[in-house]
Design an enzyme around this catalytic site. Sequence first.
Site, PDB file in Angstrom:
ATOM      1  N   MET A   1      36.273  30.433  36.249  1.00 14.93           N
ATOM      2  CA  MET A   1      35.658  30.874  37.507  1.00 14.93           C
ATOM      3  C   MET A   1      34.375  31.624  37.220  1.00 14.93           C
ATOM      4  SD  MET A   1      38.671  31.965  40.030  1.00 14.93           S
ATOM      5  CE  MET A   1      39.934  30.777  40.440  1.00 14.93           C
TER       6      MET A   1
ATOM      7  N   LYS B   1      35.684  36.155  29.801  1.00 15.67           N
ATOM      8  CA  LYS B   1      34.772  35.061  30.138  1.00 15.67           C
ATOM      9  C   LYS B   1      33.398  35.281  29.497  1.00 15.67           C
ATOM     10  CE  LYS B   1      32.400  32.073  32.660  1.00 15.67           C
ATOM     11  NZ  LYS B   1      31.308  32.776  33.271  1.00 15.67           N
TER      12      LYS B   1
ATOM     13  N   GLN C   1      18.666  42.179  33.440  1.00 21.43           N
ATOM     14  CA  GLN C   1      19.368  41.239  32.581  1.00 21.43           C
ATOM     15  C   GLN C   1      19.028  39.775  32.871  1.00 21.43           C
ATOM     16  OE1 GLN C   1      23.301  42.733  33.968  1.00 21.43           O
ATOM     17  NE2 GLN C   1      23.948  40.602  33.855  1.00 21.43           N
TER      18      GLN C   1
ATOM     19  N   HIS D   1      37.121  38.217  39.172  1.00 21.51           N
ATOM     20  CA  HIS D   1      36.831  39.627  39.444  1.00 21.51           C
ATOM     21  C   HIS D   1      38.087  40.346  39.947  1.00 21.51           C
ATOM     22  CE1 HIS D   1      32.676  37.832  40.263  1.00 21.51           C
ATOM     23  NE2 HIS D   1      32.424  38.711  39.321  1.00 21.51           N
TER      24      HIS D   1
ATOM     25  N   MET E   1      28.478  41.878  39.661  1.00 21.17           N
ATOM     26  CA  MET E   1      27.243  41.545  40.374  1.00 21.17           C
ATOM     27  C   MET E   1      27.564  40.912  41.726  1.00 21.17           C
ATOM     28  SD  MET E   1      24.466  40.619  37.494  1.00 21.17           S
ATOM     29  CE  MET E   1      24.914  38.925  37.229  1.00 21.17           C
ATOM     30  N   GLY E   2      28.794  41.098  42.226  1.00 16.20           N
ATOM     31  CA  GLY E   2      29.155  40.545  43.521  1.00 16.20           C
ATOM     32  C   GLY E   2      29.426  39.048  43.436  1.00 16.20           C
TER      33      GLY E   2
ATOM     34  N   LEU F   1      32.118  37.719  44.613  1.00 24.84           N
ATOM     35  CA  LEU F   1      33.436  37.918  43.979  1.00 24.84           C
ATOM     36  C   LEU F   1      34.350  36.707  44.109  1.00 24.84           C
ATOM     37  CD1 LEU F   1      34.219  41.637  44.934  1.00 24.84           C
ATOM     38  CD2 LEU F   1      32.964  40.732  42.951  1.00 24.84           C
TER      39      LEU F   1
HETATM   40  P1  AMP Z   1      29.736  39.265  36.945  1.00 26.27           P
HETATM   41  O1  AMP Z   1      29.887  39.618  38.379  1.00 26.27           O
HETATM   42  O2  AMP Z   1      29.576  37.814  36.692  1.00 26.27           O
HETATM   43  O3  AMP Z   1      28.721  40.132  36.241  1.00 26.27           O
HETATM   44  O4  AMP Z   1      31.122  39.630  36.278  1.00 26.27           O
HETATM   45  C1  AMP Z   1      31.696  40.907  36.427  1.00 26.27           C
HETATM   46  C2  AMP Z   1      32.886  41.010  35.514  1.00 26.27           C
HETATM   47  O5  AMP Z   1      33.841  40.002  35.841  1.00 26.27           O
HETATM   48  C3  AMP Z   1      32.539  40.816  34.026  1.00 26.27           C
HETATM   49  O6  AMP Z   1      33.301  41.730  33.257  1.00 26.27           O
HETATM   50  C4  AMP Z   1      32.977  39.390  33.788  1.00 26.27           C
HETATM   51  O7  AMP Z   1      33.314  39.129  32.440  1.00 26.27           O
HETATM   52  C5  AMP Z   1      34.192  39.285  34.682  1.00 26.27           C
HETATM   53  N1  AMP Z   1      34.498  37.892  35.005  1.00 26.27           N
HETATM   54  C6  AMP Z   1      33.667  36.977  35.569  1.00 26.27           C
HETATM   55  N2  AMP Z   1      34.284  35.779  35.695  1.00 26.27           N
HETATM   56  C7  AMP Z   1      35.533  35.941  35.192  1.00 26.27           C
HETATM   57  C8  AMP Z   1      36.673  35.065  35.020  1.00 26.27           C
HETATM   58  N3  AMP Z   1      36.632  33.794  35.391  1.00 26.27           N
HETATM   59  N4  AMP Z   1      37.779  35.590  34.463  1.00 26.27           N
HETATM   60  C9  AMP Z   1      37.829  36.878  34.080  1.00 26.27           C
HETATM   61  N5  AMP Z   1      36.797  37.744  34.204  1.00 26.27           N
HETATM   62  C10 AMP Z   1      35.674  37.284  34.755  1.00 26.27           C
END
Ligand code: AMP
Length: 280
Positions: free
Chosen positions: A185, A150, A62, A38, A31-32, A34
């Site tokens: 993070m 996470k 969501q 990510h 979802m950006g 970053l």
């Molecule tokens: P999001 O942008 O929050 O939807 O996350 C996108 C992807 O990054 C998802 O698969 C998350 O589980 C992963 N992600 C987010 N934060 C972390 C982190 N601290 N460590 C590992 N993966 C992460």
Amino acid sequence: MMQISNTITDLQAKLNEWKSQGQSIAFVPTMGGLHDGHLALVALAKQKADKVIVSVFVNPTQFGENEDFDQYPNTLEQDITLLEQHQVDGLFTPNTDQIYPQDLENDIVAGELGGILCGVSRPEHFDGVAQVVHRLFEIVSPDVAVFGQKDYQQLLLIMQMTTQYFPEIKVLSQPTIREEDGLAMSTRNQYLSENERAIAPYLYQALLQAKQDYLNNTTVEMLTNTAKNTLSVDFKVDYFEALDANTLKQITDNTSKIAILCAVFLGSTRLIDNIIFNKG
Ligand code: AMP
């Protein structure tokens, strides 16, 4: 050069070119906003396929009505720079009409796994997650897709959805990347005040303590109560549970891996974290 596509047509033209050359595709949905978490997914994706596609799409379905959809950080310029630095091959930045055209059939649901843990306080959330990942998989049709531990409940749910609808796609997971003080993070960490940011790492400390308690034969009831009591000094605890990591059900004699998962509110920011380990 990283190809940036706003439309499905544009993205698929590039994907088809690569696929016709026999190149494998790894996909990282985001979802950006970053951060290094990510980027660890991107690094894993690069190891697993010839070309890496990242999507940045803040999925409205969501988010609950009183949640942060309208405030969700948008750092697209910076995201592009980071992804270029990490040699990502393609970035997909669709608008909502591309993802949810009017005639789209909307029958993907999260199922049983979507109703527990985060699904209790966010009842529509995981249906939205299952829906958007299904749609993105339909569009990108990757060989491999990478998700973070996470969001452990989300990871399991996506694995289930993928087995059911896209058995040809391999789902890989990346362990959680943390700040030096242990805080997982998250894009949402940007919401924390300086004071809240100083308190936030206590969440991971409570998880580490609970793991230690578990390995020292403390009962699940005891260790979760202790953690909730400790955390409730600084946070509003949503849930804190120790479960079978494969099923997210109660731990039994057949359990091989444990997941301790928690969600808390710190002010108005909701933080989640977990710790996964072998039963020993
Ligand atoms: P999001 O942008 O929050 O939807 O996350 C996108 C992807 O990054 C998802 O698969 C998350 O589980 C992963 N992600 C987010 N934060 C972390 C982190 N601290 N460590 C590992 N993966 C992460």
